[in-house]
Enzyme design. Structure first.
Site, PDB file in Angstrom:
ATOM      1  N   HIS A 307     -12.659   4.667  13.083  1.00 50.04           N
ATOM      2  CA  HIS A 307     -14.085   4.846  13.362  1.00 50.04           C
ATOM      3  C   HIS A 307     -14.572   6.052  12.598  1.00 50.04           C
ATOM      4  O   HIS A 307     -13.843   7.036  12.465  1.00 50.04           O
ATOM      5  CB  HIS A 307     -14.328   5.037  14.866  1.00 50.04           C
ATOM      6  CG  HIS A 307     -15.744   4.758  15.247  1.00 50.04           C
ATOM      7  ND1 HIS A 307     -16.715   5.714  15.164  1.00 50.04           N
ATOM      8  CD2 HIS A 307     -16.346   3.625  15.655  1.00 50.04           C
ATOM      9  CE1 HIS A 307     -17.871   5.179  15.520  1.00 50.04           C
ATOM     10  NE2 HIS A 307     -17.676   3.911  15.827  1.00 50.04           N
ATOM     11  N   ASP A 365     -14.062  -2.765  19.313  1.00 48.23           N
ATOM     12  CA  ASP A 365     -14.004  -4.145  18.839  1.00 48.23           C
ATOM     13  C   ASP A 365     -12.613  -4.741  18.870  1.00 48.23           C
ATOM     14  O   ASP A 365     -12.446  -5.955  18.783  1.00 48.23           O
ATOM     15  CB  ASP A 365     -14.576  -4.238  17.418  1.00 48.23           C
ATOM     16  CG  ASP A 365     -16.068  -4.073  17.441  1.00 48.23           C
ATOM     17  OD1 ASP A 365     -16.659  -4.418  18.461  1.00 48.23           O
ATOM     18  OD2 ASP A 365     -16.626  -3.588  16.448  1.00 48.23           O
TER      19      ASP A 365
HETATM   20  N1  CMC Z   1      -6.911   0.104   8.484  1.00 47.66           N
HETATM   21  C1  CMC Z   1      -6.187   0.751   7.540  1.00 47.66           C
HETATM   22  N2  CMC Z   1      -6.558   1.882   6.962  1.00 47.66           N
HETATM   23  C2  CMC Z   1      -7.723   2.405   7.327  1.00 47.66           C
HETATM   24  C3  CMC Z   1      -8.554   1.796   8.299  1.00 47.66           C
HETATM   25  C4  CMC Z   1      -8.108   0.604   8.900  1.00 47.66           C
HETATM   26  N3  CMC Z   1      -8.832  -0.017   9.825  1.00 47.66           N
HETATM   27  N4  CMC Z   1      -9.670   2.543   8.478  1.00 47.66           N
HETATM   28  C5  CMC Z   1      -9.555   3.592   7.632  1.00 47.66           C
HETATM   29  N5  CMC Z   1      -8.379   3.498   6.938  1.00 47.66           N
HETATM   30  C6  CMC Z   1      -7.858   4.472   5.958  1.00 47.66           C
HETATM   31  C7  CMC Z   1      -8.576   4.388   4.632  1.00 47.66           C
HETATM   32  O1  CMC Z   1      -7.959   3.501   3.743  1.00 47.66           O
HETATM   33  C8  CMC Z   1      -8.491   5.826   4.179  1.00 47.66           C
HETATM   34  O2  CMC Z   1      -7.190   6.042   3.711  1.00 47.66           O
HETATM   35  P1  CMC Z   1      -6.911   7.084   2.493  1.00 47.66           P
HETATM   36  O3  CMC Z   1      -7.229   8.430   3.036  1.00 47.66           O
HETATM   37  O4  CMC Z   1      -5.474   6.870   2.139  1.00 47.66           O
HETATM   38  O5  CMC Z   1      -7.839   6.661   1.370  1.00 47.66           O
HETATM   39  C9  CMC Z   1      -8.645   6.633   5.470  1.00 47.66           C
HETATM   40  O6  CMC Z   1      -8.123   5.769   6.501  1.00 47.66           O
HETATM   41  C10 CMC Z   1     -10.079   7.026   5.793  1.00 47.66           C
HETATM   42  O7  CMC Z   1     -10.879   5.843   5.805  1.00 47.66           O
HETATM   43  P2  CMC Z   1     -12.425   5.805   5.465  1.00 47.66           P
HETATM   44  O8  CMC Z   1     -12.796   4.416   5.043  1.00 47.66           O
HETATM   45  O9  CMC Z   1     -12.772   6.933   4.555  1.00 47.66           O
HETATM   46  O10 CMC Z   1     -13.042   6.145   6.895  1.00 47.66           O
HETATM   47  P3  CMC Z   1     -14.532   5.929   7.325  1.00 47.66           P
HETATM   48  O11 CMC Z   1     -14.790   6.908   8.396  1.00 47.66           O
HETATM   49  O12 CMC Z   1     -15.453   5.899   6.149  1.00 47.66           O
HETATM   50  O13 CMC Z   1     -14.493   4.416   7.888  1.00 47.66           O
HETATM   51  C11 CMC Z   1     -14.485   2.539   9.308  1.00 47.66           C
HETATM   52  C12 CMC Z   1     -14.637   4.056   9.210  1.00 47.66           C
HETATM   53  C13 CMC Z   1     -14.813   2.080  10.727  1.00 47.66           C
HETATM   54  C14 CMC Z   1     -15.464   1.823   8.343  1.00 47.66           C
HETATM   55  C15 CMC Z   1     -13.019   2.155   8.927  1.00 47.66           C
HETATM   56  O14 CMC Z   1     -12.104   2.824   9.792  1.00 47.66           O
HETATM   57  C16 CMC Z   1     -12.771   0.640   8.965  1.00 47.66           C
HETATM   58  O15 CMC Z   1     -13.038  -0.040   7.972  1.00 47.66           O
HETATM   59  N6  CMC Z   1     -12.229   0.114  10.111  1.00 47.66           N
HETATM   60  C17 CMC Z   1     -12.018  -1.307  10.253  1.00 47.66           C
HETATM   61  C18 CMC Z   1     -13.307  -1.975  10.612  1.00 47.66           C
HETATM   62  C19 CMC Z   1     -13.701  -1.737  12.053  1.00 47.66           C
HETATM   63  O16 CMC Z   1     -12.920  -1.928  12.971  1.00 47.66           O
HETATM   64  N7  CMC Z   1     -14.979  -1.381  12.247  1.00 47.66           N
HETATM   65  C20 CMC Z   1     -15.553  -1.243  13.584  1.00 47.66           C
HETATM   66  C21 CMC Z   1     -16.041   0.117  13.906  1.00 47.66           C
HETATM   67  S1  CMC Z   1     -16.403   0.208  15.668  1.00 47.66           S
HETATM   68  C22 CMC Z   1     -17.802  -0.748  15.856  1.00 47.66           C
HETATM   69  C23 CMC Z   1     -19.023  -0.090  15.369  1.00 47.66           C
HETATM   70  O17 CMC Z   1     -19.349   1.004  15.877  1.00 47.66           O
HETATM   71  O18 CMC Z   1     -19.684  -0.695  14.522  1.00 47.66           O
END
Ligand code: CMC
Length: 430
Positions: A307, A365
């Site tokens: 998240h 989720d």
């Molecule tokens: N699985 C594997 N790796 C992950 C995931 C995941 N679900 N989420 C983040 N990472 C890794 C990412 O690859 C990165 O790694 P590195 O540092 O090696 O490059 C690191 O963790 C940081 O990720 P980020 O994309 O920079 O983090 P963010 O804060 O921009 O993204 C997020 C947050 C929710 C978009 C992401 O965690 C994600 O895509 N999660 C899966 C989708 C999901 O479940 N979304 C629902 C969110 S809750 C409902 C809502 O409020 O909408």
């Protein structure tokens, strides 16, 4: 106490002071509104990682501590003591309702739940196999064509009528999107049922057989609605605010919010999570899948994990996990294959260095999809249910923005990296 300020040193050696603003709780913010005027420079913050786009009194999140408050009340207490319409009242009005206020509120919502009869025909313009979110974006946007008697956004009464219409009609429209998709007749709302029971009946009744809502399942759905009702300035809420900042009507703004919510990194994650569980298929395949995620094979992510804000735990996930157990017990599904798979996946991920070091925990989720599936809601409808629940948050945030004396059209700036000025050559010389 002296006013707090932050000082910025510019490349030319000049320094500028900016006021620091404090909220009730949470981090202070540096007020940089005068930066461009004083220095000719902008700030750069893609994804708004360090930018507060507004001030708000609605929802507070402390991502490190796993805290979520609606109008100051912890989500855990609201989920335990209130129903969804009480939470709607709270988000819209700032206070929990008295019994009389609640009765009046429920009465108004119930009496706005039918949609204009011509909307039935509007639906038939869509292909039946369209994704229900695509249909919802269109139908909710089209409401401004059916309810144009109250579109003056500067009139508080008009805003309030539109708010009631949206909250009341979203369950009807969501259920219609489903019925249209599966080729069943639309079921009209019934005024003697609660908000959530009514939605379930509109989803699952058919003219040949009524649907008797089960209390445990209705309560579970109501909890899903409560947990998804608002989440401060997330992508779809910011979309609603940005769309609304131009003076667009509320139906158009909520439609924009629904479109944004559909993305798999936001509301579409519950659908993506269930699809991921189906794809893994069996507990024995979990290790192999985790390996793919860690290798970032084709960008595979563990859906339902991580998240932007919660970096320790998502308080909604804990409540949803509880609800998940209640629903599966009620339905005698303790041995549900996907639930067992989800638990195995959760266990491995919580112990694995990749996830631990990146502070990736299950989000709401991860469980809400399993609950919805157990309730009989098809996977393609999950994000629609999220949109239904989030509508009240979007409206509360939109109302707050319109009433804010500092409200301005949203207009981010950019760091331009394209070609510098050049001259157009006639086509034969290019
Ligand atoms: N699985 C594997 N790796 C992950 C995931 C995941 N679900 N989420 C983040 N990472 C890794 C990412 O690859 C990165 O790694 P590195 O540092 O090696 O490059 C690191 O963790 C940081 O990720 P980020 O994309 O920079 O983090 P963010 O804060 O921009 O993204 C997020 C947050 C929710 C978009 C992401 O965690 C994600 O895509 N999660 C899966 C989708 C999901 O479940 N979304 C629902 C969110 S809750 C409902 C809502 O409020 O909408």
């Amino acid at each position: 106490m002296a006013d707090k300020k932050a000082t910025l040193s510019l490349p030319d050696g000049k320094t500028l002071d900016f006021p620091v603003m404090s909220g009730t709780i949470g981090p202070d913010v540096v007020d940089i509104r005068t930066l461009y005027g004083k220095s000719g420079m902008f700030t750069y913050d893609p994804g708004f990682l360090s930018t507060a786009s507004c001030n708000s009194t609605i929802t507070y999140i402390d991502g490190d501590a796993g805290v979520l408050l609606y109008r100051g009340y912890p989500i855990e207490q609201l989920a335990q003591h209130c129903d969804f319409l009480e939470v709607c009242y709270l988000l819209l009005n700032g206070e929990l309702p008295t019994q009389k206020q609640k009765d009046d509120f429920v009465h108004i919502v119930i009496h706005h739940s039918m949609v204009h009869e011509q909307i039935n025909r509007f639906f038939t313009g869509f292909r039946r196999d369209a994704h229900p979110m695509a249909t919802m974006v269109g139908v909710v946007g089209a409401l401004s064509a059916f309810y144009h008697d109250a579109l003056d956004i500067n009139n508080p009464e008009h805003r309030s009528i539109s708010a009631f219409r949206l909250i009341a009609k979203l369950p009807t429209i969501t259920a219609m999107a489903y019925k249209y998709n599966v080729g069943q007749p639309f079921i009209y709302p019934r005024n003697d049922l609660s908000y959530s029971a009514n939605f379930m009946r509109m989803m699952f009744a058919v003219p040949a057989e009524d649907y008797k809502p089960n209390e445990v399942l209705v309560r579970a759905l109501d909890r899903i609605f409560i947990l998804h009702a608002d989440h401060e300035q997330n992508a779809s809420t910011s979309t609603v605010r940005l769309a609304g900042s131009s003076g667009a009507n509320p139906f158009a703004c909520i439609s924009a919010g629904i479109a944004c919510l559909w993305g798999p990194a936001h509301g579409g994650a519950n659908e993506a999570c269930l699809e991921m569980l189906e794809e893994i298929g069996d507990v024995s395949k979990v290790g192999e899948f985790i390996k793919k995620v860690k290798n970032k094979d084709k960008g595979v992510r563990l859906m339902g994990f991580g998240h932007r804000v919660y970096k320790n735990h998502d308080p909604r996930a804990k409540l949803m996990r509880e609800t998940c157990h209640e629903v599966l017990n009620e339905l005698g599904l303790h041995d549900d294959r996907l639930f067992k798979l989800a638990i195995a996946l959760e266990k491995i991920a919580l112990e694995d260095e990749y996830f631990v070091s990146r502070k990736l925990y299950p989000n709401v989720d991860f469980y809400s999809g399993i609950v919805q599936r157990a309730l009989g809601i098809p996977v393609s409808m999950f994000t629609c249910v999220f949109a239904l629940a989030r509508t009240v948050g979007w409206i509360a945030q939109w109302q707050e923005m319109i009433s804010d004396p500092e409200y301005k059209i949203g207009r981010p700036r950019q760091l331009y990296k394209g070609a510098a000025r050049r001259e157009v050559k006639p086509i034969r010389e290019r």
